[in-house]
Design a protein around this motif. Structure first.
Motif, PDB file in Angstrom:
ATOM      1  N   GLY A  86       0.828  -1.195   0.000  1.00 39.55           N
ATOM      2  CA  GLY A  86       0.000   0.000   0.000  1.00 39.55           C
ATOM      3  C   GLY A  86       0.864   1.246   0.000  1.00 39.55           C
ATOM      4  N   ALA A  87       2.098   1.095  -0.452  1.00 39.32           N
ATOM      5  CA  ALA A  87       3.076   2.186  -0.364  1.00 39.32           C
ATOM      6  C   ALA A  87       2.998   3.102  -1.578  1.00 39.32           C
ATOM      7  CB  ALA A  87       4.488   1.609  -0.255  1.00 39.32           C
ATOM      8  N   THR A  88       2.846   4.359  -1.310  1.00 35.41           N
ATOM      9  CA  THR A  88       2.908   5.346  -2.374  1.00 35.41           C
ATOM     10  C   THR A  88       4.070   6.304  -2.133  1.00 35.41           C
ATOM     11  OG1 THR A  88       1.326   6.748  -1.203  1.00 35.41           O
ATOM     12  CG2 THR A  88       0.437   5.236  -2.851  1.00 35.41           C
ATOM     13  N   GLU A  89       4.578   6.332  -0.903  1.00 39.06           N
ATOM     14  CA  GLU A  89       5.715   7.194  -0.576  1.00 39.06           C
ATOM     15  C   GLU A  89       6.430   6.642   0.654  1.00 39.06           C
ATOM     16  OE1 GLU A  89       3.891  11.007  -0.121  1.00 39.06           O
ATOM     17  OE2 GLU A  89       2.962  10.490   1.778  1.00 39.06           O
ATOM     18  N   LEU A  90       7.726   6.942   0.746  1.00 36.23           N
ATOM     19  CA  LEU A  90       8.504   6.473   1.887  1.00 36.23           C
ATOM     20  C   LEU A  90       8.370   7.398   3.090  1.00 36.23           C
ATOM     21  CD1 LEU A  90      11.797   5.241   0.162  1.00 36.23           C
ATOM     22  CD2 LEU A  90       9.976   3.855   1.176  1.00 36.23           C
ATOM     23  N   ILE A  91       8.240   8.677   2.834  1.00 34.79           N
ATOM     24  CA  ILE A  91       8.052   9.626   3.936  1.00 34.79           C
ATOM     25  C   ILE A  91       6.896  10.563   3.617  1.00 34.79           C
ATOM     26  CG2 ILE A  91      10.441   9.552   4.750  1.00 34.79           C
ATOM     27  CD1 ILE A  91      10.904  12.245   3.328  1.00 34.79           C
ATOM     28  N   ASP A  92       6.272  11.054   4.675  1.00 32.14           N
ATOM     29  CA  ASP A  92       5.174  12.002   4.565  1.00 32.14           C
ATOM     30  C   ASP A  92       5.626  13.289   5.252  1.00 32.14           C
ATOM     31  OD1 ASP A  92       2.836  13.437   4.567  1.00 32.14           O
ATOM     32  OD2 ASP A  92       1.701  11.989   5.760  1.00 32.14           O
ATOM     33  N   CYS A  93       5.899  14.284   4.446  1.00 30.36           N
ATOM     34  CA  CYS A  93       6.412  15.549   4.988  1.00 30.36           C
ATOM     35  C   CYS A  93       5.338  16.366   5.715  1.00 30.36           C
ATOM     36  CB  CYS A  93       7.009  16.392   3.868  1.00 30.36           C
ATOM     37  SG  CYS A  93       8.393  15.588   3.043  1.00 30.36           S
ATOM     38  N   ALA A  94       4.077  15.976   5.518  1.00 29.25           N
ATOM     39  CA  ALA A  94       2.985  16.724   6.132  1.00 29.25           C
ATOM     40  C   ALA A  94       2.670  16.263   7.546  1.00 29.25           C
ATOM     41  CB  ALA A  94       1.737  16.617   5.264  1.00 29.25           C
ATOM     42  N   GLU A  95       2.967  14.993   7.857  1.00 32.72           N
ATOM     43  CA  GLU A  95       2.573  14.442   9.163  1.00 32.72           C
ATOM     44  C   GLU A  95       3.678  13.599   9.752  1.00 32.72           C
ATOM     45  OE1 GLU A  95       0.399  14.439  12.304  1.00 32.72           O
ATOM     46  OE2 GLU A  95      -0.361  15.457  10.553  1.00 32.72           O
ATOM     47  N   PRO A  96       4.359  14.009  10.792  1.00 25.85           N
ATOM     48  CA  PRO A  96       4.245  15.323  11.414  1.00 25.85           C
ATOM     49  C   PRO A  96       4.831  16.392  10.486  1.00 25.85           C
ATOM     50  CG  PRO A  96       6.059  14.114  12.405  1.00 25.85           C
ATOM     51  CD  PRO A  96       5.396  13.185  11.430  1.00 25.85           C
ATOM     52  N   PRO A  97       4.346  17.593  10.600  1.00 26.18           N
ATOM     53  CA  PRO A  97       4.818  18.659   9.705  1.00 26.18           C
ATOM     54  C   PRO A  97       6.333  18.846   9.798  1.00 26.18           C
ATOM     55  CG  PRO A  97       2.942  19.399  10.998  1.00 26.18           C
ATOM     56  CD  PRO A  97       3.352  18.060  11.546  1.00 26.18           C
ATOM     57  N   CYS A  98       6.965  18.933   8.639  1.00 25.75           N
ATOM     58  CA  CYS A  98       8.421  19.110   8.585  1.00 25.75           C
ATOM     59  C   CYS A  98       8.733  20.563   8.233  1.00 25.75           C
ATOM     60  CB  CYS A  98       9.020  18.171   7.531  1.00 25.75           C
ATOM     61  SG  CYS A  98      10.802  18.393   7.330  1.00 25.75           S
ATOM     62  N   SER A  99       9.634  21.164   8.977  1.00 23.73           N
ATOM     63  CA  SER A  99       9.973  22.563   8.720  1.00 23.73           C
ATOM     64  C   SER A  99      10.774  22.739   7.432  1.00 23.73           C
ATOM     65  CB  SER A  99      10.729  23.171   9.904  1.00 23.73           C
ATOM     66  OG  SER A  99      11.597  22.251  10.489  1.00 23.73           O
ATOM     67  N   ARG A 101       9.774  21.285   4.632  1.00 25.52           N
ATOM     68  CA  ARG A 101       8.795  21.002   3.584  1.00 25.52           C
ATOM     69  C   ARG A 101       8.754  22.114   2.539  1.00 25.52           C
ATOM     70  NH1 ARG A 101       2.397  19.969   4.496  1.00 25.52           N
ATOM     71  NH2 ARG A 101       1.949  19.268   2.384  1.00 25.52           N
ATOM     72  N   GLY A 102       8.790  21.673   1.286  1.00 24.90           N
ATOM     73  CA  GLY A 102       8.747  22.621   0.186  1.00 24.90           C
ATOM     74  C   GLY A 102      10.110  23.140  -0.240  1.00 24.90           C
ATOM     75  N   ARG A 103      11.146  22.927   0.588  1.00 30.17           N
ATOM     76  CA  ARG A 103      12.495  23.409   0.262  1.00 30.17           C
ATOM     77  C   ARG A 103      13.529  22.305   0.438  1.00 30.17           C
ATOM     78  NH1 ARG A 103      10.560  27.849   3.953  1.00 30.17           N
ATOM     79  NH2 ARG A 103      11.140  26.236   5.382  1.00 30.17           N
ATOM     80  N   CYS A 104      13.054  21.069   0.390  1.00 30.82           N
ATOM     81  CA  CYS A 104      13.933  19.929   0.673  1.00 30.82           C
ATOM     82  C   CYS A 104      13.980  18.998  -0.539  1.00 30.82           C
ATOM     83  CB  CYS A 104      13.403  19.184   1.899  1.00 30.82           C
ATOM     84  SG  CYS A 104      14.312  17.692   2.298  1.00 30.82           S
ATOM     85  N   GLN A 105      15.152  18.512  -0.851  1.00 30.70           N
ATOM     86  CA  GLN A 105      15.336  17.605  -1.981  1.00 30.70           C
ATOM     87  C   GLN A 105      15.107  16.136  -1.595  1.00 30.70           C
ATOM     88  OE1 GLN A 105      15.910  18.821  -5.089  1.00 30.70           O
ATOM     89  NE2 GLN A 105      15.593  20.758  -4.037  1.00 30.70           N
ATOM     90  N   LEU A 106      15.146  15.830  -0.311  1.00 33.14           N
ATOM     91  CA  LEU A 106      15.103  14.436   0.139  1.00 33.14           C
ATOM     92  C   LEU A 106      13.842  13.708  -0.305  1.00 33.14           C
ATOM     93  CD1 LEU A 106      16.436  12.134   1.710  1.00 33.14           C
ATOM     94  CD2 LEU A 106      15.305  13.005   3.765  1.00 33.14           C
ATOM     95  N   LYS A 107      12.692  14.309  -0.153  1.00 31.57           N
ATOM     96  CA  LYS A 107      11.426  13.656  -0.512  1.00 31.57           C
ATOM     97  C   LYS A 107      11.430  13.224  -1.974  1.00 31.57           C
ATOM     98  CE  LYS A 107       6.639  13.283  -0.178  1.00 31.57           C
ATOM     99  NZ  LYS A 107       6.487  11.968  -0.760  1.00 31.57           N
ATOM    100  N   GLY A 108      11.846  14.093  -2.862  1.00 30.12           N
ATOM    101  CA  GLY A 108      11.896  13.767  -4.284  1.00 30.12           C
ATOM    102  C   GLY A 108      12.854  12.627  -4.578  1.00 30.12           C
ATOM    103  N   LEU A 109      13.992  12.629  -3.902  1.00 29.57           N
ATOM    104  CA  LEU A 109      14.970  11.554  -4.103  1.00 29.57           C
ATOM    105  C   LEU A 109      14.430  10.212  -3.622  1.00 29.57           C
ATOM    106  CD1 LEU A 109      18.180  13.458  -2.938  1.00 29.57           C
ATOM    107  CD2 LEU A 109      17.483  12.956  -5.294  1.00 29.57           C
ATOM    108  N   LEU A 110      13.781  10.229  -2.472  1.00 29.25           N
ATOM    109  CA  LEU A 110      13.202   8.990  -1.938  1.00 29.25           C
ATOM    110  C   LEU A 110      12.053   8.488  -2.802  1.00 29.25           C
ATOM    111  CD1 LEU A 110      13.278   9.746   1.895  1.00 29.25           C
ATOM    112  CD2 LEU A 110      14.731   8.144   0.631  1.00 29.25           C
TER     113      LEU A 110
END
Length: 148
Positions: A86-99, A101-110
């Motif tokens: 049921g995986a669509t992403e490895l991390i969820d930057c919204a929960e808990p909110p990440c400071s 978010r929106g300026r980080c390359q890690l999510k896209g790489l993962l």
């Protein structure tokens, strides 16, 4: 990345069913639970889910059991794993909110790495995963009988 226990059990069930023994009663959930030393209750949930996906043929009642709905070479490992996880992403930057978010390359790489992971698995089928020497071990598991 670590696969969930649910996915692990699902893949084991599919592998076990990929080489049924001729001239023996149908494979049951209890048999698989015993062979892999796992919780029958948890296995029921996994088998139910896979039946809903159309991956398994299930027959209830006396003489009932489980079987693959298709030949092992019809099951792509990436598709199976993606759906079981049921995986669509490895991390969820919204929960808990990440400071970041929106300026980080890690999510896209993962996210890119996760797509690559499933793409590689999609190059292989259940038949590939159960070829020799795995095939021989599955046959031995089918033949194993508990000691009294």
């Amino acid at each position: 990345m670590q696969l969930t226990h649910f996915t692990d059990l699902g893949l084991r069930v599919l592998m076990y069913l990929s080489h049924p023994e001729p001239h023996r009663p149908p494979v049951t959930i209890s048999e698989i639970a015993e062979r892999f030393d796992v919780s029958r209750n948890h296995l029921v949930k996994v088998v139910h889910f896979m039946g809903q996906q159309g991956w398994l043929l299930t027959t209830r009642g006396k003489g009932g059991g489980l079987a693959l709905a298709q030949a092992p070479d019809a099951y792509r490992l990436g598709t199976l794993t993606r759906i079981l996880e049921g995986a669509t992403e490895l991390i969820d930057c919204a929960e808990p909110p990440c400071s970041l978010r929106g300026r980080c390359q890690l999510k896209g790489l993962l996210d890119k790495a996760l797509v690559a992971f499933f793409d590689v698995l999609d190059e292989y089928t259940l038949a590939d995963a159960t070829a020799s020497p795995t095939h021989e071990v599955i046959v031995m598991l089918h033949q194993w009988r508990p000691q009294a």
